[in-house]
Structures are given as structure tokens and as C-alpha cells.
Design a protein around this motif. Structure first.
Motif, PDB file in Angstrom:
ATOM      1  N   ARG A  49       0.827  -1.207   0.000  1.00 45.81           N
ATOM      2  CA  ARG A  49       0.000   0.000   0.000  1.00 45.81           C
ATOM      3  C   ARG A  49       0.857   1.252   0.000  1.00 45.81           C
ATOM      4  NH1 ARG A  49      -4.687  -1.423   4.448  1.00 45.81           N
ATOM      5  NH2 ARG A  49      -6.194  -2.324   3.011  1.00 45.81           N
ATOM      6  N   TRP A  54      -1.824  -1.193  -5.606  1.00 44.87           N
ATOM      7  CA  TRP A  54      -3.144  -1.607  -5.131  1.00 44.87           C
ATOM      8  C   TRP A  54      -3.489  -3.024  -5.574  1.00 44.87           C
ATOM      9  CZ3 TRP A  54      -3.458   1.641  -1.595  1.00 44.87           C
ATOM     10  CH2 TRP A  54      -3.164   3.003  -1.788  1.00 44.87           C
ATOM     11  N   GLU A  58      -4.189  -6.064  -3.002  1.00 47.49           N
ATOM     12  CA  GLU A  58      -5.408  -6.873  -3.029  1.00 47.49           C
ATOM     13  C   GLU A  58      -5.069  -8.363  -3.095  1.00 47.49           C
ATOM     14  OE1 GLU A  58      -9.077  -7.791  -6.029  1.00 47.49           O
ATOM     15  OE2 GLU A  58      -8.523  -5.675  -5.774  1.00 47.49           O
ATOM     16  N   GLN A  59      -4.097  -8.720  -3.924  1.00 49.25           N
ATOM     17  CA  GLN A  59      -3.677 -10.116  -4.000  1.00 49.25           C
ATOM     18  C   GLN A  59      -3.154 -10.602  -2.654  1.00 49.25           C
ATOM     19  OE1 GLN A  59      -0.817 -10.222  -7.162  1.00 49.25           O
ATOM     20  NE2 GLN A  59      -2.358 -10.001  -8.793  1.00 49.25           N
ATOM     21  N   ARG A  62      -6.004 -11.190  -0.298  1.00 51.96           N
ATOM     22  CA  ARG A  62      -6.720 -12.440  -0.598  1.00 51.96           C
ATOM     23  C   ARG A  62      -5.942 -13.643  -0.068  1.00 51.96           C
ATOM     24  NH1 ARG A  62     -11.102 -11.772  -3.810  1.00 51.96           N
ATOM     25  NH2 ARG A  62     -11.239  -9.909  -5.132  1.00 51.96           N
ATOM     26  N   LEU A  78      -9.720  -6.007   3.100  1.00 57.30           N
ATOM     27  CA  LEU A  78      -9.979  -6.491   1.751  1.00 57.30           C
ATOM     28  C   LEU A  78     -11.257  -5.843   1.213  1.00 57.30           C
ATOM     29  CD1 LEU A  78      -9.456  -8.250  -0.690  1.00 57.30           C
ATOM     30  CD2 LEU A  78     -10.573 -10.157   0.501  1.00 57.30           C
ATOM     31  N   SER A  81     -10.464  -2.355   0.127  1.00 54.98           N
ATOM     32  CA  SER A  81      -9.703  -2.385  -1.122  1.00 54.98           C
ATOM     33  C   SER A  81     -10.624  -2.629  -2.312  1.00 54.98           C
ATOM     34  CB  SER A  81      -8.626  -3.468  -1.049  1.00 54.98           C
ATOM     35  OG  SER A  81      -7.869  -3.518  -2.238  1.00 54.98           O
ATOM     36  N   LEU A  82     -11.564  -3.548  -2.156  1.00 55.25           N
ATOM     37  CA  LEU A  82     -12.498  -3.852  -3.239  1.00 55.25           C
ATOM     38  C   LEU A  82     -13.446  -2.682  -3.507  1.00 55.25           C
ATOM     39  CD1 LEU A  82     -13.257  -7.522  -2.197  1.00 55.25           C
ATOM     40  CD2 LEU A  82     -11.992  -6.800  -4.236  1.00 55.25           C
ATOM     41  N   SER A  85     -11.746  -0.062  -5.455  1.00 55.03           N
ATOM     42  CA  SER A  85     -11.554  -0.425  -6.864  1.00 55.03           C
ATOM     43  C   SER A  85     -12.868  -0.485  -7.636  1.00 55.03           C
ATOM     44  CB  SER A  85     -10.832  -1.773  -6.964  1.00 55.03           C
ATOM     45  OG  SER A  85     -11.666  -2.829  -6.528  1.00 55.03           O
ATOM     46  N   GLY A  91     -17.293  -6.258  -2.319  1.00 51.55           N
ATOM     47  CA  GLY A  91     -16.808  -5.418  -1.236  1.00 51.55           C
ATOM     48  C   GLY A  91     -17.792  -5.182  -0.113  1.00 51.55           C
ATOM     49  N   TRP A 319     -12.198   5.010   0.706  1.00 47.76           N
ATOM     50  CA  TRP A 319     -12.667   4.100  -0.334  1.00 47.76           C
ATOM     51  C   TRP A 319     -13.706   4.728  -1.249  1.00 47.76           C
ATOM     52  CZ3 TRP A 319     -17.855   3.298  -0.482  1.00 47.76           C
ATOM     53  CH2 TRP A 319     -18.585   3.537   0.699  1.00 47.76           C
TER      54      TRP A 319
END
Length: 358
Positions: A49, A54, A58-59, A62, A78, A81-82, A85, A91, A319
């Protein structure tokens, strides 16, 4: 791997020194050998981050969730982050973990009736959460509840009750203990997007204050609804206790520079004398535009349909403003100005001045 504890300390030292490539390499090495080392997952996510990677973050989130599926902090971050995006379908359910995180936990009410999951009800109590801006933003869902024939009781933080009155529901300002009516069910305000299955394409109209005369309008002292007012309203700082306030509020030299803009006036309550958000709304209605950091006034101006320029930090960006966009699907009148790198507010000011021709 020999002495993983020493390698972990080495990675932390690199991370604190800003040597992020070296820190990332060691965290990945540690996780290859010890995939359940949760603290290494957390630190790797923070490192990615800090580099604004990003997709990589996210990976990593997960992978951490696969290791610790019941960890609320991982689920929550998570989810954030979703949402950032634009992946709202995945999310919103994870955003519910905000009730269980250690830091900045959202506390659900303890009431003698059930939580609403979207089923038919006759009456519903909507419970506030987070800051003033969140409550203004999520208030757009109240008309959708009314359209279902639901009798809504809306609890809010004191200072919002007059602003929320035009929604045409029972509004109860409360902090601490309060007497609440019995309802069929209750719901957290921040859970309403989940209950309505909100996507980027189905965000409800947020202009729920536009066209409202307001108190000044009723008294004949203003309340104009157009965007042809005069002056620029400025909000340069937020609540000091906000977890990201060090990044979102402007340093004094930047603040002073903005107040030198032609027609600039402060919207801070200590300068305007406004006693609540309804009075601030009346001031905003008479302005040409608002320029603000990420505070409740950004949401207020957006809900009024007033042109609002929102100055966003590169670190800890909320977000709801998504990533890489200069517009907002939540507020069509908003324009987003983003720091190119953490702390670089001068670049933002230069962009603002360029847009104003100042």
C-alpha cells in the motif's frame, strides 16, 4: 530458513526506513517458508500500500484471508480495497467486518428487535455510524426505504437533525442513552448499500438536499438553489481525532495560500457562527463553489448539488472516492483533486489555481 525472527526484524527495519523493495522481498521470503505467519501478511500488505501497488495489495489480502478466513481485520481491509476499486458486489459483504475490527470499530445497537436483512417490514430504525459525512452520504437511502412503504425512524448525531428533517421521517438526535420507538427491525446506515445491492451503476441519487428551501429560504434571506452564487467556501481541516487527519488536513502554509484565492471565505463553524449543518447548508447555497478536504462539508455540498472540489491525500484515501478518478459517482457535482505523492499539497494547490485561473 535460518532464524526467521531475525529476518522479520530486518524486514521491519527496511520498511521503517522506506526501503520498500527490500522489505517486500523479505516478507515474501518469510511467507514462502511460513505461509501462516499472519504478521508478515499484514506487513507485506502495508508495504504494498505504501507503494500504491493496489493490485498487489489486493492479491496479498486475498492470500491472507485464505490463511485466516475468520480474521475481521483482513476481511475489512480487503473489503475497503475492493470498494476503492469499484468492486461493490464483493466489497459490501466484507465491509460488514467493520463491526468486529479492533480499531475504529462500528458498534451495532443492542435493541430488542431484529436486524434488517432486506425483508419486508412495516417499520425500521436506521442507526447512525461513523462521522457526520457518512450519515449525510448514506441518507440517500432513506427515500428508497420510504418508497417501499416503510415507516422510518432515523437516529442521527446532534447537529444533523434539522438538515435531515426534509427527508420526511422521524429524526431522533441522540448520543449516549436515548428513548427509541419499537420497530420491526433496525439497520446500520453503512449497511444500506449492501441491503440494496448497490453497484457503481445503481448508486442512489445523492442530491437529496437540492431544491430544499431550508431555513434561510423560508425566512426570505437567501436559500437560492442555483450554482451562480458568489464566493468560494473553504474547509481546510477536519476533526483532529480522525484516524487519517494528519494526511487529509492541510498544513498552515497551504491553508494560508488557499485563503488568498479571490472570494475565498471560511466554512469552519468557528468562523461562520453556524450552529449546525443546516445553517452551514444555507451558507453553502449562496456560494459559487466549495473547496474542501475530505470532511463532512464535501458530502453536504454534494448533497446540495453545489460544485465542490475535494482535495484528497495520497495516503489513506477513503474508499468512496475510488482510485484514479477526478469525478465521483456518489456526487455528480464533485471534482476530485488528488495528491500525486504523499504530502504533496502544493501540486494540488497549483492544479486548483490553474482551474480557477488564479
Amino acid at each position: 530458513m535460518t532464524n526467521p525472527e531475525a529476518r522479520f526484524r530486518e524486514a521491519v527495519a527496511h520498511q521503517r526506513a522506506g526501503e520498500l523493495d527490500a522489505a517486500e522481498a523479505i516478507y515474501r521470503e518469510l511467507l514462502a517458508a511460513h505461509p501462516t505467519l499472519l504478521i508478515a501478511h499484514h506487513n507485506l500488505i502495508a508495504t504494498l500500500r505504501a507503494r500504491a501497488d493496489w493490485a498487489g495489495a489486493e492479491q496479498a489480502l486475498r492470500r491472507a484471508r485464505a490463511v485466516a478466513p475468520h480474521d475481521p481485520d483482513i476481511a475489512y481491509h480487503l473489503g475497503l480495497s475492493l470498494l476503492a476499486s469499484g468492486n461493490y458486489a464483493e466489497g459490501w459483504p466484507l465491509y460488514e467486518a467493520r463491526r468486529s475490527v479492533d480499531r475504529d470499530r462500528v458498534h451495532a445497537p443492542k435493541l430488542p428487535f431484529r436486524e434488517w436483512r432486506g425483508e419486508p417490514v412495516t417499520s425500521l430504525l436506521v442507526w447512525p455510524e461513523q462521522g457526520f459525512g457518512d450519515q449525510i452520504m448514506f441518507a440517500r437511502y432513506v427515500p428508497l426505504l420510504k418508497a417501499r412503504g416503510i415507516e422510518v425512524t432515523l437516529v442521527c448525531r446532534p447537529g444533523l437533525e434539522t438538515l435531515l428533517a426534509p427527508l420526511g421521517v422521524t429524526v431522533i438526535p441522540a448520543e449516549g442513552q436515548a428513548k427509541l420507538p419499537a420497530c420491526d427491525a433496525w439497520v446500520l446506515m453503512g449497511s444500506l448499500p449492501l441491503r440494496f445491492g448497490t453497484t457503481l451503476d445503481t448508486i442512489p441519487d445523492g442530491l437529496w438536499l437540492k431544491g430544499r428551501a431550508g431555513r434561510a429560504g423560508r425566512d426570505g434571506e437567501g436559500g437560492g438553489q442555483g450554482t451562480d452564487g458568489q464566493g468560494i467556501g473553504l474547509v481546510t481541516r477536519g476533526r483532529p481525532t480522525h484516524p487519517n487527519d494528519a494526511n487529509r488536513s492541510l498544513p498552515k502554509p497551504i491553508e494560508a495560500d488557499l485563503f488568498n484565492l479571490p472570494g475565498a471565505v471560511s466554512l469552519h463553524p468557528e468562523d461562520t457562527g453556524a450552529k449546525d449543518f443546516a445553517e452551514t447548508a444555507e451558507i453553502v447555497r449562496r456560494l459559487e463553489r466549495v473547496i474542501t478536504v475530505d470532511t463532512a462539508v464535501a458530502h453536504l455540498a454534494g448533497a446540495l448539488g453545489k460544485p465542490v472540489w475535494i482535495l484528497l491525500p495520497a495516503a489513506g484515501t477513503d474508499w468512496r472516492w475510488l482510485r484514479g478518478r477526478s469525478d465521483s459517482p456518489w456526487y455528480p457535482s464533485a471534482t476530485l483533486f488528488r495528491q500525486p505523492t504523499p504530502g504533496d499539497w502544493w501540486a494540488v494547490v497549483d492544479e486548483v489555481r490553474g482551474r480557477l485561473g488564479a
